[in-house]
Motif scaffolding. Structure first.
Motif, PDB file in Angstrom:
ATOM      1  N   LEU A 161      33.028  27.855  48.159  1.00 14.21           N
ATOM      2  CA  LEU A 161      31.767  28.151  47.453  1.00 14.21           C
ATOM      3  C   LEU A 161      31.938  29.405  46.603  1.00 14.21           C
ATOM      4  O   LEU A 161      31.453  29.486  45.481  1.00 14.21           O
ATOM      5  N   ARG A 162      32.628  30.374  47.136  1.00  5.95           N
ATOM      6  CA  ARG A 162      32.837  31.621  46.380  1.00  5.95           C
ATOM      7  C   ARG A 162      33.919  31.439  45.306  1.00  5.95           C
ATOM      8  O   ARG A 162      33.747  31.847  44.164  1.00  5.95           O
ATOM      9  N   GLU A 163      35.022  30.796  45.680  1.00  6.57           N
ATOM     10  CA  GLU A 163      36.167  30.741  44.762  1.00  6.57           C
ATOM     11  C   GLU A 163      35.948  29.781  43.599  1.00  6.57           C
ATOM     12  O   GLU A 163      36.683  29.836  42.616  1.00  6.57           O
ATOM     13  N   GLY A 202      31.214  38.758  43.186  1.00  7.50           N
ATOM     14  CA  GLY A 202      32.352  39.666  43.140  1.00  7.50           C
ATOM     15  C   GLY A 202      32.829  40.132  44.488  1.00  7.50           C
ATOM     16  O   GLY A 202      32.405  39.642  45.543  1.00  7.50           O
ATOM     17  N   HIS A 203      33.734  41.094  44.385  1.00  7.29           N
ATOM     18  CA  HIS A 203      34.441  41.611  45.560  1.00  7.29           C
ATOM     19  C   HIS A 203      33.748  42.903  45.956  1.00  7.29           C
ATOM     20  O   HIS A 203      34.217  44.003  45.629  1.00  7.29           O
ATOM     21  N   LEU A 204      32.619  42.765  46.618  1.00  5.12           N
ATOM     22  CA  LEU A 204      31.776  43.936  46.833  1.00  5.12           C
ATOM     23  C   LEU A 204      32.474  45.008  47.666  1.00  5.12           C
ATOM     24  O   LEU A 204      32.285  46.205  47.440  1.00  5.12           O
ATOM     25  N   ILE A 260      32.285  44.260  40.754  1.00  9.67           N
ATOM     26  CA  ILE A 260      31.239  43.281  40.467  1.00  9.67           C
ATOM     27  C   ILE A 260      31.637  42.437  39.267  1.00  9.67           C
ATOM     28  O   ILE A 260      32.062  42.966  38.247  1.00  9.67           O
ATOM     29  N   HIS A 261      31.464  41.115  39.390  1.00  7.39           N
ATOM     30  CA  HIS A 261      31.596  40.238  38.237  1.00  7.39           C
ATOM     31  C   HIS A 261      30.192  39.889  37.763  1.00  7.39           C
ATOM     32  O   HIS A 261      29.452  39.217  38.490  1.00  7.39           O
ATOM     33  N   LEU A 262      29.869  40.385  36.581  1.00  8.63           N
ATOM     34  CA  LEU A 262      28.585  40.051  35.989  1.00  8.63           C
ATOM     35  C   LEU A 262      28.873  39.080  34.851  1.00  8.63           C
ATOM     36  O   LEU A 262      29.635  39.392  33.945  1.00  8.63           O
ATOM     37  N   ALA A 282      37.914  46.247  36.617  1.00  6.67           N
ATOM     38  CA  ALA A 282      38.417  46.472  37.969  1.00  6.67           C
ATOM     39  C   ALA A 282      39.623  45.610  38.268  1.00  6.67           C
ATOM     40  O   ALA A 282      40.474  45.988  39.060  1.00  6.67           O
ATOM     41  N   GLU A 283      39.693  44.420  37.628  1.00  2.00           N
ATOM     42  CA  GLU A 283      40.823  43.550  37.985  1.00  2.00           C
ATOM     43  C   GLU A 283      41.337  42.648  36.876  1.00  2.00           C
ATOM     44  O   GLU A 283      42.502  42.281  36.891  1.00  2.00           O
ATOM     45  N   HIS A 284      40.549  42.297  35.899  1.00  2.00           N
ATOM     46  CA  HIS A 284      41.044  41.357  34.883  1.00  2.00           C
ATOM     47  C   HIS A 284      41.906  42.038  33.837  1.00  2.00           C
ATOM     48  O   HIS A 284      42.701  41.384  33.169  1.00  2.00           O
ATOM     49  N   GLY A 285      41.739  43.337  33.658  1.00  2.00           N
ATOM     50  CA  GLY A 285      42.519  44.062  32.657  1.00  2.00           C
ATOM     51  C   GLY A 285      41.750  44.189  31.343  1.00  2.00           C
ATOM     52  O   GLY A 285      40.599  43.759  31.226  1.00  2.00           O
TER      53      GLY A 285
HETATM   54 ZN    ZN Z   1      37.528  38.632  40.792  1.00  2.00          ZN
END
Ligand code: ZN
Ligand code: MLT
Length: 470
Positions: free
Chosen positions: A328-330, A377-379, A384-386, A423-426
């Motif tokens: 559900l999350r992925e 996101g990865h709280l 946060i992914h907005l 935070a993670e995608h670059g």
């Molecule tokens: Zn992510």
């Protein structure tokens, strides 16, 4: 200066002469496929795709590219979300896909040396076949490559416990923009001989050189884990839960998503909702060595329930149930892609998250009121992914304009909060104009200086990461 058509043709001919004609792909399908990543809105237009088989071949290609000033775009699984692997101006795509072998294994240190084109999931499988564990994981691990993961310092779902890709890398072989092969740290645990260039190349998004090999520190197989999904009335409750769990159990992952994310995932995947509808959901994966771990989690849940911070929860009773909750999350990212969302992967320190979210929400409403926003996101990592979704009928340029207003406002807020625009995608192409909000002018100028040292002719992934000068 970039080469003209004749210069490009001469460079490609020199590469073909040196390494054989089958090193290059030039058919329209390959150019279209290798010229983009998973972000949208690009018109792929590389001049060719080179697919070397060894570090020596990469070196030959970079040396020839340098001679002709031909731009090179290093290319892994192209699962990135910020345009970092896009080739839209006649560049040569340098794909590492043929370099996917295991080169060596050191059982006494529990480490492996692999070529950069190894698929992340194959590295995970290789580790688990030895009874070991490669902890970096995310939805695209079945097609992303370890070299790309390193070049973007990929994060994923278990950063809270194990750190980002950087934490697992003990050695790198790179070909820099000068065409020099650098062997960085060679798998050493201790090496105190000045600045560690390995860490410069991790997260450098291909602008300094090409990563061709990596030595990866693997971990012992993890203990059993359990997965629990919570439904909550408000964002603040998620943070309270995180604080309570952090003090009492070993957290492997702590993720969250909003109700509209779940609704869309269920509409796509089918299946029943695991819990009654609520504004937010939190997904916890925790290490469960003994019954006491589970009891502590249930105790915290009961208290949160009594305080009204949580509505309900479900604890997966089997591996397949745990996988179903994770799905559900992925699945959120892929589910949202038809809406061509304006994506964000911002971070602030967890302690400042609540105040940040309140202010960010108000700014986004102001700039994008009426557009649907999806939060997840990865709280546990403060990440946060907005995503703001484009309504079908809204003109793409108007959508872009409104999102740009929101983007600047959120970046300004991140600056105020000491956070990060990625935070993670670059950074790639998409975020380079926002870099200045959370990296100082002095840092950006030092980054330009580093690029000039490792890539004096500016051939490595030009236009990415660094904002245009002036
Ligand atoms: Zn992510
Ligand atoms: C995720 O956490 O699902 C990925 O970073 C992808 C995304 O943000 O869409």
């Amino acid at each position: 200066m970039a080469p003209d058509r004749t210069g490009i043709a001469a460079a490609l001919e020199a590469i073909g002469d040196a390494l054989g004609a089958d090193i290059l792909l030039q058919d329209p399908d390959s150019l279209a496929r290798y010229g983009v990543d998973r972000s949208s809105g690009w018109q792929a237009s590389p001049c060719a795709v080179a697919r070397p088989r060894s570090t020596a071949e990469v070196q030959t290609i970079v040396a020839i590219a340098r001679r002709y000033r031909l731009a090179v775009v290093p290319s892994g699984g192209r699962t990135g979300l910020c345009g970092g692997a896009v080739a839209q101006s006649g560049e040569l795509v340098l794909s590492l896909e043929r370099m996917n072998r295991l080169l060596s294994m050191d059982a006494s240190e529990r480490s492996v040396t692999v070529e950069a084109g190894m698929i992340t999931a194959n590295l995970q499988a290789l580790a688990s076949a030895q009874g070991w564990f490669y902890p970096v994981d995310f939805a695209s691990s079945g097609s992303s490559q370890i070299g790309g993961n390193i070049a973007t310092n990929a994060g994923g779902i278990r950063v809270i416990r194990y750190g980002m890709t950087r934490s697992q890398i003990t050695g790198l072989v790179v070909v820099d923009g000068r065409g020099e092969v650098l062997e960085l740290n060679r798998g050493l645990k201790k090496n105190n001989t000045g600045p560690d260039f390995r860490h410069l190349f991790i997260g450098s998004e291909g602008v300094l050189g090409v990563i061709t090999e990596a030595t990866v520190q693997l971990l012992p197989a993890p203990a059993a884990s359990r997965v629990m999904l919570f439904s909550l009335p408000a964002f603040g409750g998620i943070l309270k839960l995180l604080r309570a769990f952090s003090d009492s159990i070993e957290i492997n992952a702590f993720e969250f998503f909003s109700h509209n994310a779940l609704e869309k995932v269920l509409a796509r995947l089918g299946g029943a909702a695991p819990l009654a509808a609520a504004p937010f959901y939190a997904l916890l994966e925790f290490e469960s060595r003994q019954e006491a771990d589970e009891s502590r989690v249930l105790e915290i849940f009961e208290k949160a329930l009594a305080a009204g911070d949580v509505y309900d929860a479900v604890l997966a009773g089997s591996d397949s149930q745990a996988r179903a909750l994770w799905r559900l999350r992925e699945s959120i990212s892929e589910t949202l892609s038809p809406w061509k969302p304006w994506k964000n992967d911002i971070s602030v320190r967890v302690s400042r998250m609540e105040a940040f979210i309140e202010k960010a929400g108000a700014l986004i409403d102001e700039a994008c009121g009426g557009l649907e926003t999806v939060w997840y996101g990865h709280l546990g990592d403060g990440n946060i992914h907005l995503n703001i979704l484009k309504p079908e009928e809204l003109d793409p340029s108007l959508f872009k304009e409104r999102c740009a207003v929101a983007g600047s406002a959120v970046a300004g807020l991140l600056q105020e909060f000491g956070g990060s625009v990625s935070a993670e995608h670059g950074i790639g192409l998409i975020k380079r104009d926002y870099l200045r909000y959370t990296r100082s002018a002095a840092e950006i100028s030092a980054l330009r200086g580093l690029k000039a040292v490792f890539d004096p002719d500016g051939i490595m992934n030009p236009g990415k990461l660094l904002p245009p000068e002036g």
